[in-house]
Design a protein around this motif. Structure first.
Motif, PDB file in Angstrom:
ATOM      1  N   LEU A  25       0.830  -1.208   0.000  1.00  0.00           N
ATOM      2  CA  LEU A  25       0.000   0.000   0.000  1.00  0.00           C
ATOM      3  C   LEU A  25       0.864   1.257   0.000  1.00  0.00           C
ATOM      4  O   LEU A  25       0.505   2.263  -0.607  1.00  0.00           O
ATOM      5  CB  LEU A  25      -0.947  -0.009   1.196  1.00  0.00           C
ATOM      6  CG  LEU A  25      -2.036  -1.072   1.149  1.00  0.00           C
ATOM      7  CD1 LEU A  25      -2.856  -1.054   2.426  1.00  0.00           C
ATOM      8  CD2 LEU A  25      -2.933  -0.888  -0.061  1.00  0.00           C
ATOM      9  N   ALA A  26       2.014   1.198   0.678  1.00  0.00           N
ATOM     10  CA  ALA A  26       2.927   2.342   0.667  1.00  0.00           C
ATOM     11  C   ALA A  26       3.407   2.637  -0.748  1.00  0.00           C
ATOM     12  O   ALA A  26       3.641   3.800  -1.100  1.00  0.00           O
ATOM     13  CB  ALA A  26       4.114   2.082   1.591  1.00  0.00           C
ATOM     14  N   CYS A  27       3.540   1.604  -1.571  1.00  0.00           N
ATOM     15  CA  CYS A  27       3.976   1.801  -2.961  1.00  0.00           C
ATOM     16  C   CYS A  27       2.962   2.612  -3.761  1.00  0.00           C
ATOM     17  O   CYS A  27       3.318   3.241  -4.762  1.00  0.00           O
ATOM     18  CB  CYS A  27       4.191   0.458  -3.652  1.00  0.00           C
ATOM     19  SG  CYS A  27       5.594  -0.455  -3.024  1.00  0.00           S
ATOM     20  N   LEU A  28       1.702   2.586  -3.331  1.00  0.00           N
ATOM     21  CA  LEU A  28       0.653   3.303  -4.048  1.00  0.00           C
ATOM     22  C   LEU A  28       0.525   4.757  -3.597  1.00  0.00           C
ATOM     23  O   LEU A  28      -0.199   5.525  -4.223  1.00  0.00           O
ATOM     24  CB  LEU A  28      -0.690   2.585  -3.858  1.00  0.00           C
ATOM     25  CG  LEU A  28      -0.751   1.165  -4.402  1.00  0.00           C
ATOM     26  CD1 LEU A  28      -2.038   0.487  -3.953  1.00  0.00           C
ATOM     27  CD2 LEU A  28      -0.635   1.152  -5.912  1.00  0.00           C
ATOM     28  N   THR A  29       1.194   5.135  -2.527  1.00  0.00           N
ATOM     29  CA  THR A  29       1.110   6.508  -2.022  1.00  0.00           C
ATOM     30  C   THR A  29       1.986   7.432  -2.858  1.00  0.00           C
ATOM     31  O   THR A  29       2.872   6.979  -3.580  1.00  0.00           O
ATOM     32  CB  THR A  29       1.552   6.581  -0.542  1.00  0.00           C
ATOM     33  OG1 THR A  29       2.941   6.251  -0.470  1.00  0.00           O
ATOM     34  CG2 THR A  29       0.729   5.652   0.337  1.00  0.00           C
ATOM     35  N   PRO A  30       1.784   8.747  -2.735  1.00  0.00           N
ATOM     36  CA  PRO A  30       2.622   9.692  -3.494  1.00  0.00           C
ATOM     37  C   PRO A  30       4.106   9.629  -3.145  1.00  0.00           C
ATOM     38  O   PRO A  30       4.940  10.043  -3.953  1.00  0.00           O
ATOM     39  CB  PRO A  30       2.039  11.060  -3.114  1.00  0.00           C
ATOM     40  CG  PRO A  30       0.642  10.784  -2.703  1.00  0.00           C
ATOM     41  CD  PRO A  30       0.666   9.411  -2.074  1.00  0.00           C
ATOM     42  N   VAL A  31       4.460   9.090  -1.979  1.00  0.00           N
ATOM     43  CA  VAL A  31       5.870   9.009  -1.611  1.00  0.00           C
ATOM     44  C   VAL A  31       6.625   8.105  -2.579  1.00  0.00           C
ATOM     45  O   VAL A  31       7.713   8.447  -3.043  1.00  0.00           O
ATOM     46  CB  VAL A  31       6.026   8.499  -0.161  1.00  0.00           C
ATOM     47  CG1 VAL A  31       7.480   8.251   0.179  1.00  0.00           C
ATOM     48  CG2 VAL A  31       5.404   9.470   0.813  1.00  0.00           C
ATOM     49  N   TYR A  32       6.061   6.942  -2.912  1.00  0.00           N
ATOM     50  CA  TYR A  32       6.727   5.991  -3.815  1.00  0.00           C
ATOM     51  C   TYR A  32       6.110   5.997  -5.209  1.00  0.00           C
ATOM     52  O   TYR A  32       6.806   5.824  -6.195  1.00  0.00           O
ATOM     53  CB  TYR A  32       6.691   4.580  -3.221  1.00  0.00           C
ATOM     54  CG  TYR A  32       7.485   4.493  -1.951  1.00  0.00           C
ATOM     55  CD1 TYR A  32       8.869   4.413  -1.986  1.00  0.00           C
ATOM     56  CD2 TYR A  32       6.863   4.510  -0.709  1.00  0.00           C
ATOM     57  CE1 TYR A  32       9.614   4.344  -0.834  1.00  0.00           C
ATOM     58  CE2 TYR A  32       7.602   4.439   0.466  1.00  0.00           C
ATOM     59  CZ  TYR A  32       8.973   4.362   0.390  1.00  0.00           C
ATOM     60  OH  TYR A  32       9.706   4.303   1.534  1.00  0.00           O
ATOM     61  N   ASP A  33       4.798   6.125  -5.312  1.00  0.00           N
ATOM     62  CA  ASP A  33       4.079   6.316  -6.576  1.00  0.00           C
ATOM     63  C   ASP A  33       4.438   5.288  -7.652  1.00  0.00           C
ATOM     64  O   ASP A  33       5.007   5.612  -8.693  1.00  0.00           O
ATOM     65  CB  ASP A  33       4.319   7.726  -7.101  1.00  0.00           C
ATOM     66  CG  ASP A  33       3.403   8.068  -8.270  1.00  0.00           C
ATOM     67  OD1 ASP A  33       2.329   7.455  -8.385  1.00  0.00           O
ATOM     68  OD2 ASP A  33       3.766   8.949  -9.064  1.00  0.00           O
ATOM     69  N   VAL A  34       4.105   4.027  -7.384  1.00  0.00           N
ATOM     70  CA  VAL A  34       4.376   2.968  -8.354  1.00  0.00           C
ATOM     71  C   VAL A  34       3.606   3.186  -9.661  1.00  0.00           C
ATOM     72  O   VAL A  34       4.009   2.692 -10.707  1.00  0.00           O
ATOM     73  CB  VAL A  34       4.081   1.573  -7.740  1.00  0.00           C
ATOM     74  CG1 VAL A  34       2.597   1.297  -7.640  1.00  0.00           C
ATOM     75  CG2 VAL A  34       4.774   0.480  -8.524  1.00  0.00           C
ATOM     76  N   GLU A  35       2.542   3.966  -9.596  1.00  0.00           N
ATOM     77  CA  GLU A  35       1.747   4.211 -10.801  1.00  0.00           C
ATOM     78  C   GLU A  35       2.492   5.031 -11.846  1.00  0.00           C
ATOM     79  O   GLU A  35       2.104   5.057 -13.003  1.00  0.00           O
ATOM     80  CB  GLU A  35       0.420   4.872 -10.435  1.00  0.00           C
ATOM     81  CG  GLU A  35      -0.497   3.922  -9.685  1.00  0.00           C
ATOM     82  CD  GLU A  35      -1.831   4.537  -9.318  1.00  0.00           C
ATOM     83  OE1 GLU A  35      -2.001   5.764  -9.468  1.00  0.00           O
ATOM     84  OE2 GLU A  35      -2.704   3.788  -8.873  1.00  0.00           O
ATOM     85  N   ARG A  36       3.616   5.656 -11.471  1.00  0.00           N
ATOM     86  CA  ARG A  36       4.396   6.411 -12.458  1.00  0.00           C
ATOM     87  C   ARG A  36       5.016   5.483 -13.495  1.00  0.00           C
ATOM     88  O   ARG A  36       5.452   5.916 -14.556  1.00  0.00           O
ATOM     89  CB  ARG A  36       5.480   7.242 -11.777  1.00  0.00           C
ATOM     90  CG  ARG A  36       6.562   6.434 -11.133  1.00  0.00           C
ATOM     91  CD  ARG A  36       7.478   7.314 -10.311  1.00  0.00           C
ATOM     92  NE  ARG A  36       7.921   6.580  -9.140  1.00  0.00           N
ATOM     93  CZ  ARG A  36       9.172   6.525  -8.748  1.00  0.00           C
ATOM     94  NH1 ARG A  36      10.098   7.178  -9.406  1.00  0.00           N
ATOM     95  NH2 ARG A  36       9.502   5.850  -7.690  1.00  0.00           N
TER      96      ARG A  36
END
Length: 151
Positions: A25-36
């Protein structure tokens, strides 16, 4: 030929302690932003290209994991996140744990860790996207089956 598309990712929690799930879930936050990297999280296996599993496989969820996998269209990539998904982890000697995800599905990418760090998960997802592109390219290069040979 460029076959890259925006892959959709389906996350399933097998029988984890939720440590790896929090990191996913942390990967989906703006801090890590896996969606980029073009990855979109979905809840529907029929739309998913990447199956990301946390936790070990137990006797209760083995059939569920197989069913989700079978509902996904081909080509698909399976990512085992966390040591429990990789080989059962600290729970592998428990009576109800069969082991890692590879006891029921073919796993393409292993992301070890307890809990797996977001950076490692994102590295696994990037590798999964590259592998998915490779599988799509291979599938596109395969000749179509001859209908005369089917009958």
């Amino acid at each position: 030929m460029n076959v890259s598309k925006s892959p959709w990712l389906l996350h399933y929690d097998g029988s984890s302690c939720n440590g790896c799930d929090i990191e996913v879930l942390a990967c989906l936050t703006p801090v890590y932003d896996v969606e980029r990297f073009g990855v979109i999280n979905t809840g529907n296996p029929k739309h998913a290209d990447i199956f990301l599993i946390t936790g070990g496989i137990n006797h209760q969820n083995a059939q569920v994991v197989r069913q989700i996998y079978n509902q996904m269209p081909n080509p698909k990539v399976v990512v085992a996140v966390g040591i429990c998904a990789c080989n059962g982890g600290i729970f592998k000697e428990c009576y109800n744990i069969q082991g890692g995800v590879d006891t029921v599905l073919p796993v393409d990418i292993y992301v070890p860790g307890c809990a797996a760090r977001p950076e490692a998960i994102m590295d696994g997802v990037v590798k999964a996207v590259a592998l998915l592109d490779q599988k799509r390219k291979t599938a596109a290069e395969q000749p179509a089956p001859d209908p005369k040979e089917a009958g």
